[in-house]
Structures are given as structure tokens and as C-alpha cells.
Design an enzyme around this catalytic site. Structure first.
Site, short mmCIF file in Angstrom:
data_model
loop_
_atom_site.label_atom_id
_atom_site.label_comp_id
_atom_site.label_asym_id
_atom_site.label_seq_id
_atom_site.Cartn_x
_atom_site.Cartn_y
_atom_site.Cartn_z
N PHE A 14 0.84 -1.21 0.00
CA PHE A 14 0.00 0.00 0.00
C PHE A 14 0.88 1.27 0.00
O PHE A 14 0.88 2.04 -0.97
CB PHE A 14 -0.93 -0.07 1.22
CG PHE A 14 -1.62 1.20 1.60
CD1 PHE A 14 -2.21 2.01 0.64
CD2 PHE A 14 -1.72 1.58 2.94
CE1 PHE A 14 -2.87 3.18 0.99
CE2 PHE A 14 -2.37 2.74 3.31
CZ PHE A 14 -2.94 3.55 2.34
N THR A 38 2.26 -9.80 1.32
CA THR A 38 1.07 -8.94 1.52
C THR A 38 0.99 -7.87 0.43
O THR A 38 -0.03 -7.21 0.30
CB THR A 38 1.05 -8.28 2.92
OG1 THR A 38 2.26 -7.53 3.10
CG2 THR A 38 0.90 -9.31 4.02
N VAL A 60 13.54 -9.72 1.64
CA VAL A 60 14.67 -8.91 2.11
C VAL A 60 15.26 -9.40 3.44
O VAL A 60 16.20 -8.80 3.94
CB VAL A 60 14.32 -7.41 2.21
CG1 VAL A 60 14.00 -6.83 0.84
CG2 VAL A 60 13.19 -7.15 3.20
N SER A 78 7.02 -5.05 5.31
CA SER A 78 6.50 -5.68 6.53
C SER A 78 5.01 -5.90 6.40
O SER A 78 4.31 -5.04 5.85
CB SER A 78 6.74 -4.79 7.76
OG SER A 78 6.18 -5.42 8.92
N GLY A 105 22.62 -2.84 5.82
CA GLY A 105 23.90 -3.30 5.26
C GLY A 105 24.07 -2.78 3.84
O GLY A 105 25.16 -2.33 3.45
N TYR A 148 4.93 -7.45 15.96
CA TYR A 148 5.09 -6.25 15.12
C TYR A 148 5.75 -5.13 15.91
O TYR A 148 6.74 -4.54 15.47
CB TYR A 148 3.71 -5.81 14.64
CG TYR A 148 3.71 -4.63 13.67
CD1 TYR A 148 4.31 -4.74 12.42
CD2 TYR A 148 3.07 -3.44 14.01
CE1 TYR A 148 4.28 -3.67 11.52
CE2 TYR A 148 3.03 -2.37 13.12
CZ TYR A 148 3.63 -2.49 11.87
OH TYR A 148 3.60 -1.44 10.99
N LYS A 152 9.51 -3.61 15.20
CA LYS A 152 9.73 -2.21 14.80
C LYS A 152 10.59 -1.47 15.82
O LYS A 152 11.36 -0.59 15.45
CB LYS A 152 8.38 -1.50 14.60
CG LYS A 152 7.61 -1.98 13.37
CD LYS A 152 8.30 -1.57 12.07
CE LYS A 152 7.45 -1.88 10.85
NZ LYS A 152 8.10 -1.51 9.58
N TYR A 162 23.37 1.74 13.48
CA TYR A 162 24.09 1.94 12.21
C TYR A 162 24.42 3.42 12.01
O TYR A 162 25.47 3.76 11.45
CB TYR A 162 23.29 1.39 11.02
CG TYR A 162 23.67 -0.02 10.68
CD1 TYR A 162 23.37 -1.07 11.53
CD2 TYR A 162 24.36 -0.32 9.50
CE1 TYR A 162 23.75 -2.38 11.24
CE2 TYR A 162 24.73 -1.61 9.19
CZ TYR A 162 24.41 -2.65 10.06
OH TYR A 162 24.79 -3.94 9.76
#
Ligand code: UDP
Length: 314
Positions: A14, A38, A60, A78, A105, A148, A152, A162
Site C-alpha cells: 500500500f 502482503t 529482504v 513488513s 547493510g 510487530y 519495529k 548503524y
């Protein structure tokens, strides 16, 4: 000026597909990655003839190989509706953790700017309303939504790691309830459920007493906010959402009115850990991005209802 290249994970979903549209419109080359669990190719098929658009069917959570230079990576892959992440708990945890690691990465390798799609769910069932970015949240790690919420929260943590440790240029958007064309009719969320029930003349299922609140943002506003955040220099999380708060029962009534439906509201059991209130404090976005939503709920709902009408008649 050299053409910018953007990688969008979850690009067939979406929000991801609306981002693909926006970045192609901006003259960029878009590399869309999605494993379609999804997401849906229908959301991006209009871009297939475009020389600035490429699609890779890839999960991924595995190593992501992208040839050539990359300027921006937007990590939107996700499952995102409560029903989806109840059905896909392990995939949800993996894409938020391993998937974010792989996408970061890639950003490090390419020297690309990275934007994480985070969520108001990091605030859990919040004890303050509205929620500002300073609030640490109230999340049940082992409840049904934990897969979820914690994924997150981990994704935010590894993004900041990172940034701090590898100097990757990162952004974090905390997305509040968003709606619009290309939402899945059957993703179980309140808005598609209510609209499809109302259009079919079925009972409209309000969970609990309907006094819980949400604040719904039209997709075009959200995409504009994300675009501004990406181009800003703000590394800390920013809420993007519409602060117009409404109870779910009032929302159901509004959908019934706007669809001219004869449907009746019926009350069903409230799912576990369902947040009682949710409303973004968007002071930070206003001040730092000069952003605020422009589309009011009635206008946005009418556009979305038109979209769903076509889906139902197909
Ligand atoms: N909800 C509802 N009926 C439905 C689907 C959802 O009353 O058919 C409620 C749900 O319990 C929650 C709110 O609507 O309080 C928003 O739910 P949604 O699934 O859209 O997403 P959430 O904001 O909880 O992530």
C-alpha cells in the site's frame, strides 16, 4: 544532475507503491523489492513499462544484492495490519529485524541514505495522548501485537546503531494509521472492513464498545511527509500522521453515512492489547519539516470509497 536511484523495499504494498509513484514522478530511478506476501503486483503494474522502474521479487530477510549506485533506501517491507501479523508472526519479526539489518547493510555498502518505516505501534497502548516522539511507549512484548511492535522497536534500535556506529545517514518515520487507494479490502483493518461492509450492506463490525480512538491520515499527506523527512537532516524519529482523532464507533457511523448505506453497527469482542487511544503529536514534523496534513477525513474517505467500490465490482 545525475539521476538519483531509490530502493524501496515493500514497494508493491500500500504505502510502498505510492512511494514508487512519487519517486518516479520526481525523476528518480526506482528499484522496487517485494516478496508479495502482503504486497500485490496490481499496485505497481502501471509502472512496468517505465524505464525508470525495476521490480525484484525478493525476500529482504535474505542478502539484498543491488547492482550499481544507490542514493536512497526506504525500508517499507513488513506485514502491517493486525490480522496480517497475527497470521505471519515469524515473517513479521524477521522482516523487522533481519530485513532491516540487510537493508541497512546495503545502505552502508552503497553510502546511501536510509529511511525506516516505523510505526505508532512503538508506543503500544499509550499512557499519554497525544503521543510525542519522546514517549517510550507501553508495549506488551509477548502479546499478539508484540511481534510487530517489538520488531519495529528493534528496527529503530538497529537503525540508530548503524547511524551512530557506522555513520549511515538514517531517518525514522513513525507512521500513524493511514488510509487510501490500494489498501487491501480484506486486510482486516477498520477502514477497509467498514467500507466493504457498508458497501455490501453487511453489518459493520465495531470491536469492543467502540470508544477506542484512532486518527486517520490520507495517504497523499503521509507520502509528502515522508518525502520531506527523507530530504531533511533529521536523524531522530518523526511522527507523521493526522491528529484528527475519532472514536471507532463514530468512525463506523461516518463510513455508513458517506456510503449512503443501510448497514447496522454490531459489536464484537475487542482484540487483546488493542490500543485505547492513538493520536500523533506532530509538532516536530511541523517545526522541522514544515509539514502538516492537508486532506480532511471526509475528502479522503470519499476518494477511498470510490476506490473500494471499483474493487468490489471487479
Ligand atoms: N476495528 C473494529 N472493527 C474491525 C476492525 C478493527 O472495530 O472490523 C477496531 C480495532 O479493534 C481498533 C481500531 O478499529 O481499535 C483500528 O484497528 P485497525 O485494525 O485498523 O488498526 P490498528 O490501529 O489497531 O493498528
Amino acid at each position: 544532475m545525475e539521476q538519483k536511484v531509490a530502493v524501496i523495499t515493500g514497494g508493491a504494498g500500500f504505502l510502498g507503491s505510492h512511494l514508487c509513484d512519487r519517486f518516479v514522478q520526481e525523476g528518480m530511478k526506482v528499484i522496487c523489492i517485494d516478496n508479495l506476501i502482503t504486497g500485490d503486483l496490481k499496485n505497481i503494474e502501471h509502472l512496468f513499462g517505465n524505464g525508470n522502474f525495476v521490480f525484484f521479487d525478493h525476500d529482504v530477510t535474505n542478502f539484498i544484492h543491488v547492482p550499481g549506485k544507490v542514493d536512497y533506501i526506504l525500508h517499507f517491507a513488513s506485514p502491517a495490519s493486525p490480522i496480517d501479523y497475527l497470521k505471519l508472526p515469524i515473517q513479521t519479526l524477521k522482516v523487522g529485524s533481519l530485513g532491516t539489518h540487510k537493508a541497512l547493510g546495503l545502505a552502508k555498502e552503497k553510502g546511501a541514505r536510509f529511511l525506516l518505516a516505523s510505526t505508532s505501534e512503538v508506543y503500544g497502548d499509550p499512557k499519554i495522548n497525544p503521543q510525542n516522539e519522546e514517549y517510550w511507549g507501553n508495549v506488551n512484548p509477548i502479546g499478539p501485537r508484540g511481534v510487530y511492535d517489538e520488531a519495529k522497536r528493534f528496527a529503530e534500535a538497529i537503525t540508530m546503531a548503524y547511524h551512530r556506529y557506522h555513520n549511515v545517514d538514517t531517518r525514522i518515520v513513525r507512521i500513524f494509521n493511514t488510509y487510501g487507494p490500494r489498501m487491501r479490502l480484506n486486510d482486516g483493518r477498520a477502514l477497509p472492513a467498514f467500507v466493504s461492509q457498508a458497501l455490501k450492506g453487511e453489518d459493520v463490525t465495531v470491536f469492543g464498545d467502540g470508544n477506542q480512538t484512532r486518527s486517520f491520515c490520507y495517504v497523499d499527506d503521509l507520502i509528502e511527509g515522508i518525502f520531506r523527512l527523507l530530504l531533511s537532516d533529521v536523524n531522530t524519529p518523526v511522527n507523521i500522521g493526522n491528529p484528527a482523532e475519532i472514536t471507532i464507533k463514530q468512525f463506523a457511523e461516518e463510513v455508513i453515512r458517506l456510503t449512503n448505506s443501510t448497514s447496522k453497527i454490531v459489536f464484537k469482542e475487542l482484540p487483546q492489547d488493542d490500543p485505547k487511544v492513538r493520536r500523533p503529536d506532530i509538532t516536530k514534523a511541523k517545526e522541522l519539516l514544515n509539514w502538516e496534513p492537508k486532506v480532511d477525513r471526509e475528502t479522503g474517505l470519499k476518494l477511498t470509497i470510490e476506490y473500494f467500490k471499483k474493487q468490489i465490482s471487479v
